[in-house]
Design a protein around this motif. Structure first.
Motif, PDB file in Angstrom:
ATOM      1  N   SER A 113      23.507  -9.979  -0.144  1.00  0.00           N
ATOM      2  CA  SER A 113      24.066 -11.328  -0.086  1.00  0.00           C
ATOM      3  C   SER A 113      23.550 -12.089   1.125  1.00  0.00           C
TER       4      SER A 113
ATOM      5  N   SER B 202      17.971 -20.145  -4.334  1.00  0.00           N
ATOM      6  CA  SER B 202      17.600 -18.857  -4.929  1.00  0.00           C
ATOM      7  C   SER B 202      16.127 -18.798  -5.328  1.00  0.00           C
TER       8      SER B 202
ATOM      9  N   ASP C 272      17.137 -11.621  -8.127  1.00  0.00           N
ATOM     10  CA  ASP C 272      17.759 -12.512  -9.099  1.00  0.00           C
ATOM     11  C   ASP C 272      19.155 -12.892  -8.620  1.00  0.00           C
ATOM     12  N   LEU C 273      19.492 -14.169  -8.751  1.00  0.00           N
ATOM     13  CA  LEU C 273      20.815 -14.643  -8.357  1.00  0.00           C
ATOM     14  C   LEU C 273      21.855 -14.024  -9.281  1.00  0.00           C
TER      15      LEU C 273
ATOM     16  N   VAL D   1      27.547 -16.668  -7.252  1.00  0.00           N
ATOM     17  CA  VAL D   1      27.694 -17.705  -6.226  1.00  0.00           C
ATOM     18  C   VAL D   1      29.174 -17.777  -5.877  1.00  0.00           C
TER      19      VAL D   1
ATOM     20  N   CYS E 168      14.188 -17.247  -2.559  1.00  0.00           N
ATOM     21  CA  CYS E 168      14.587 -15.902  -2.134  1.00  0.00           C
ATOM     22  C   CYS E 168      14.084 -14.841  -3.102  1.00  0.00           C
TER      23      CYS E 168
ATOM     24  N   ALA F  14      22.816 -23.621  -4.700  1.00  0.00           N
ATOM     25  CA  ALA F  14      22.552 -22.184  -4.794  1.00  0.00           C
ATOM     26  C   ALA F  14      21.331 -21.914  -5.667  1.00  0.00           C
ATOM     27  N   GLN F  15      21.202 -22.625  -6.767  1.00  0.00           N
ATOM     28  CA  GLN F  15      20.039 -22.444  -7.634  1.00  0.00           C
ATOM     29  C   GLN F  15      18.754 -22.843  -6.913  1.00  0.00           C
TER      30      GLN F  15
ATOM     31  N   LEU G 172      25.657 -16.388  -1.534  1.00  0.00           N
ATOM     32  CA  LEU G 172      24.806 -16.089  -2.683  1.00  0.00           C
ATOM     33  C   LEU G 172      24.605 -14.581  -2.747  1.00  0.00           C
TER      34      LEU G 172
ATOM     35  N   PHE H 186      22.526 -11.547  -4.585  1.00  0.00           N
ATOM     36  CA  PHE H 186      21.300 -11.288  -5.322  1.00  0.00           C
ATOM     37  C   PHE H 186      21.249  -9.839  -5.773  1.00  0.00           C
TER      38      PHE H 186
END
Length: 72
Positions: free
Chosen positions: A29, A52, A58-59, A62, A55, A48-49, A13, A15
């Motif tokens: 990442s 996120s 912002d994502l 992926v 965390c 992943a969503q 992921l 960000f």
């Protein structure tokens, strides 16, 4: 004939953690190992969503990283 044997799958992921002085995005990442090899792209995106949300940042992207051994 050579064959590729899937050994490992990782989920990465990326960000966006902010913007630097030049206006470029600052990317960080996080990689998750031991992901099931049978996971579909949709399943990985949903995971992943969900991750996120927990965390900071912002994502941005992926990625699925597969490693295979090539035997011949």
């Amino acid at each position: 004939m050579a064959q590729g044997l899937l050994e490992t799958t990782k989920l990465r992921l990326v960000f966006q953690a902010g913007i630097d002085n030049e206006g470029n995005p600052i990317l960080k990442s996080k990689t998750f190992s031991n992901v099931t090899k049978a996971a579909t792209a949709d399943q990985l995106f949903q995971a992943a969503q969900a991750i996120s949300v927990l965390c900071n940042g912002d994502l941005n992207k992926v990625e699925r990283n597969d490693s295979s051994e090539i035997i011949g």
